[in-house]
Design an enzyme around this catalytic site. Structure first.
Site, PDB file in Angstrom:
ATOM      1  N   ARG A 115     -26.834  16.308  17.253  1.00 53.62           N
ATOM      2  CA  ARG A 115     -26.171  15.050  16.906  1.00 53.62           C
ATOM      3  C   ARG A 115     -25.496  14.475  18.147  1.00 53.62           C
ATOM      4  O   ARG A 115     -24.754  15.179  18.828  1.00 53.62           O
ATOM      5  CB  ARG A 115     -25.132  15.273  15.806  1.00 53.62           C
ATOM      6  CG  ARG A 115     -24.511  13.961  15.320  1.00 53.62           C
ATOM      7  CD  ARG A 115     -23.370  14.198  14.351  1.00 53.62           C
ATOM      8  NE  ARG A 115     -23.747  14.708  13.051  1.00 53.62           N
ATOM      9  CZ  ARG A 115     -24.143  13.954  12.022  1.00 53.62           C
ATOM     10  NH1 ARG A 115     -24.241  12.653  12.153  1.00 53.62           N
ATOM     11  NH2 ARG A 115     -24.449  14.507  10.868  1.00 53.62           N
ATOM     12  N   ARG A 135     -14.286  18.531   9.461  1.00 63.05           N
ATOM     13  CA  ARG A 135     -15.270  18.546  10.553  1.00 63.05           C
ATOM     14  C   ARG A 135     -14.592  18.507  11.927  1.00 63.05           C
ATOM     15  O   ARG A 135     -15.178  18.888  12.918  1.00 63.05           O
ATOM     16  CB  ARG A 135     -16.252  17.378  10.398  1.00 63.05           C
ATOM     17  CG  ARG A 135     -17.314  17.672   9.340  1.00 63.05           C
ATOM     18  CD  ARG A 135     -18.172  16.482   9.028  1.00 63.05           C
ATOM     19  NE  ARG A 135     -17.431  15.472   8.284  1.00 63.05           N
ATOM     20  CZ  ARG A 135     -17.963  14.335   7.843  1.00 63.05           C
ATOM     21  NH1 ARG A 135     -19.230  14.077   8.078  1.00 63.05           N
ATOM     22  NH2 ARG A 135     -17.243  13.472   7.160  1.00 63.05           N
ATOM     23  N   GLN A 136     -13.331  18.007  11.978  1.00 64.17           N
ATOM     24  CA  GLN A 136     -12.622  17.980  13.262  1.00 64.17           C
ATOM     25  C   GLN A 136     -11.666  19.176  13.293  1.00 64.17           C
ATOM     26  O   GLN A 136     -10.451  19.032  13.290  1.00 64.17           O
ATOM     27  CB  GLN A 136     -11.870  16.641  13.420  1.00 64.17           C
ATOM     28  CG  GLN A 136     -11.318  16.408  14.826  1.00 64.17           C
ATOM     29  CD  GLN A 136     -12.385  16.251  15.897  1.00 64.17           C
ATOM     30  OE1 GLN A 136     -13.513  15.884  15.616  1.00 64.17           O
ATOM     31  NE2 GLN A 136     -12.035  16.560  17.128  1.00 64.17           N
ATOM     32  N   ASP A 155     -26.956  22.182   2.295  1.00 62.80           N
ATOM     33  CA  ASP A 155     -25.982  21.744   3.299  1.00 62.80           C
ATOM     34  C   ASP A 155     -24.608  21.693   2.656  1.00 62.80           C
ATOM     35  O   ASP A 155     -24.489  21.684   1.423  1.00 62.80           O
ATOM     36  CB  ASP A 155     -26.376  20.353   3.845  1.00 62.80           C
ATOM     37  CG  ASP A 155     -25.892  20.146   5.280  1.00 62.80           C
ATOM     38  OD1 ASP A 155     -25.122  20.992   5.787  1.00 62.80           O
ATOM     39  OD2 ASP A 155     -26.283  19.141   5.912  1.00 62.80           O
ATOM     40  N   ASP A 210     -29.350  22.570   9.843  1.00 64.32           N
ATOM     41  CA  ASP A 210     -28.821  22.817  11.194  1.00 64.32           C
ATOM     42  C   ASP A 210     -28.427  24.285  11.342  1.00 64.32           C
ATOM     43  O   ASP A 210     -28.324  25.024  10.359  1.00 64.32           O
ATOM     44  CB  ASP A 210     -27.650  21.876  11.537  1.00 64.32           C
ATOM     45  CG  ASP A 210     -26.507  21.958  10.539  1.00 64.32           C
ATOM     46  OD1 ASP A 210     -26.213  23.076  10.090  1.00 64.32           O
ATOM     47  OD2 ASP A 210     -25.927  20.904  10.219  1.00 64.32           O
ATOM     48  N   THR A 232     -28.788  13.242   8.239  1.00 65.48           N
ATOM     49  CA  THR A 232     -29.300  14.610   8.439  1.00 65.48           C
ATOM     50  C   THR A 232     -30.456  14.886   7.472  1.00 65.48           C
ATOM     51  O   THR A 232     -31.493  15.419   7.852  1.00 65.48           O
ATOM     52  CB  THR A 232     -28.163  15.634   8.195  1.00 65.48           C
ATOM     53  OG1 THR A 232     -27.138  15.381   9.152  1.00 65.48           O
ATOM     54  CG2 THR A 232     -28.648  17.058   8.303  1.00 65.48           C
ATOM     55  N   LYS A 279     -31.039  21.024  14.823  1.00 64.53           N
ATOM     56  CA  LYS A 279     -30.528  19.643  14.748  1.00 64.53           C
ATOM     57  C   LYS A 279     -29.614  19.359  15.940  1.00 64.53           C
ATOM     58  O   LYS A 279     -28.851  20.214  16.366  1.00 64.53           O
ATOM     59  CB  LYS A 279     -29.751  19.465  13.441  1.00 64.53           C
ATOM     60  CG  LYS A 279     -29.048  18.121  13.305  1.00 64.53           C
ATOM     61  CD  LYS A 279     -28.380  17.973  11.945  1.00 64.53           C
ATOM     62  CE  LYS A 279     -26.878  17.914  12.047  1.00 64.53           C
ATOM     63  NZ  LYS A 279     -26.209  17.705  10.762  1.00 64.53           N
ATOM     64  N   GLY A 325       0.801  -1.227   0.000  1.00 60.98           N
ATOM     65  CA  GLY A 325       0.000   0.000   0.000  1.00 60.98           C
ATOM     66  C   GLY A 325       0.833   1.275   0.000  1.00 60.98           C
ATOM     67  O   GLY A 325       0.300   2.364  -0.206  1.00 60.98           O
TER      68      GLY A 325
HETATM   69  C1  R5P Z   1     -22.833  18.746   9.742  1.00 61.93           C
HETATM   70  O1  R5P Z   1     -22.889  19.663  10.519  1.00 61.93           O
HETATM   71  C2  R5P Z   1     -22.778  18.909   8.262  1.00 61.93           C
HETATM   72  O2  R5P Z   1     -23.147  20.197   7.866  1.00 61.93           O
HETATM   73  C3  R5P Z   1     -23.654  17.885   7.571  1.00 61.93           C
HETATM   74  O3  R5P Z   1     -25.005  18.165   7.891  1.00 61.93           O
HETATM   75  C4  R5P Z   1     -23.320  16.510   8.022  1.00 61.93           C
HETATM   76  O4  R5P Z   1     -21.944  16.264   7.962  1.00 61.93           O
HETATM   77  C5  R5P Z   1     -24.053  15.488   7.174  1.00 61.93           C
HETATM   78  O5  R5P Z   1     -23.765  14.219   7.676  1.00 61.93           O
HETATM   79  P1  R5P Z   1     -24.792  13.029   7.521  1.00 61.93           P
HETATM   80  O6  R5P Z   1     -25.173  12.956   6.077  1.00 61.93           O
HETATM   81  O7  R5P Z   1     -24.012  11.814   7.972  1.00 61.93           O
HETATM   82  O8  R5P Z   1     -25.933  13.303   8.428  1.00 61.93           O
END
Ligand code: R5P
Length: 297
Positions: free
Chosen positions: A192, A93-94, A217, A166, A225, A190, A35
């Site tokens: 999570r 996202r992180q 989104d 959200d 979501t 929303k 790899g």
């Molecule tokens: C989260 O805050 C993002 O804006 C998206 O809503 C999220 O990453 C979508 O993820 P999923 O399709 O797994 O709900």
């Protein structure tokens, strides 16, 4: 200018090169049986401005390593500058610590891109507008919103509303609303669960009754979501529901979640390559190649 591409989104890289009336420059990418990758620049790049196109979608780590190695190879071969076109920036996202003890993955990625020699990054619709602050190099933050606005203008529907699934997306729908003559907006509350990833909602702010809805989104990952949002919108009396998302991450149970009958159509950009086995009938892919080409001119 010479344009190179990693393996994650070759069709987009080819379109960008075409828009710039050129062809992709070649690279030798060899993957060993364990790899590991060996990258070699074949063309002369001394004193050239170089561009590398690579989306860091799944397989995320593999695609990142390939990008790091291409940039390193270009810099070692004498490139004057390297612009990394990363239409989808993995790990975005992180971007901070949500719970004690977590790594800030995006910061690790930023430090690595800088240390291998990236001079500039061009990317799209980041999860948060604060993300460029993580980097010490120039980030050109483009958006697919204008392409989405043009598409929405072509869809029939008298009473229309833009919905953010959200609160994090409020800025995004306000921008799109301004492009569409101040189209009304609504926002879903929303929540999570960070341990399980499950999304829930306790309501919506704004009126969607009998309206044609455009959910906006930044990305679809599992589609959880959108499934939650479309069910809630229908419960509140919404009419047809169209979805616009920049990044088709498409992971986990997305096919099931997006097959929900409440959703008419899903529009996405080509920031991530969608292979044939992930294509589903409601999906329409719009290209950002021209926007990238313009920003490289
Ligand atoms: C989260 O805050 C993002 O804006 C998206 O809503 C999220 O990453 C979508 O993820 P999923 O399709 O797994 O709900």
């Amino acid at each position: 200018m010479k344009i190179f591409s990693g393996n994650s989104n070759l069709p987009l890289a080819e379109k960008i090169a075409e828009k710039l009336n050129t062809k992709l420059s070649s690279l030798e990418i060899h993957v060993f049986s364990d790899g590991e990758q060996r990258i070699r620049v074949i063309e002369k790049v001394v004193d050239e401005d170089c561009v590398v196109v690579q989306s860091t979608s799944a397989p995320v780590d593999e695609n990142y390593m390939e990008l790091f190695f291409i940039i390193d190879a270009l810099k070692r071969s004498g490139a004057k500058s390297v612009t990394a076109v990363v239409p989808y920036l993995g790990y975005q996202r992180q971007d901070h610590v949500f719970r004690d003890g977590e790594a800030v993955s995006l910061e690790v990625v930023a430090k690595t891109l800088e240390s291998v020699g990236a001079d500039k990054i061009i990317t799209f619709d980041l999860h948060s507008i604060k993300i460029p602050e993580v980097f010490n190099i120039t980030i050109s933050h483009l958006s697919a919103l204008s392409i989405f606005a043009e598409k929405i203008k072509q869809i029939d529907g008298s009473d229309m509303v833009l919905v953010s699934p959200d609160e994090g997306g409020i800025r995004r729908i306000k921008l799109l609303s301004a492009m569409l003559g101040n189209m009304p907006v609504a926002v879903i509350n929303k929540d999570r669960d960070l341990a399980t990833g499950k999304v829930t909602s306790d309501g919506i702010i704004g009126n969607v009754k009998n309206k044609t809805v455009f959910i906006l989104d930044d990305m679809i990952s599992t589609g959880g979501t959108l499934k939650m949002a479309s069910k809630l919108l229908k419960k509140k009396g919404a009419g047809k529901i169209f979805v616009f998302v920049t990044h088709a991450v498409l992971s986990g149970d997305f096919k099931n979640n997006l097959s929900s009958p409440e959703i008419e159509k899903v529009f996405t950009a080509d920031t991530i390559f969608v292979p044939d086995d992930k294509i589903f009938p409601k999906l329409e892919i719009l290209s950002v190649a021209e926007m990238i080409a313009d920003s490289l001119k």
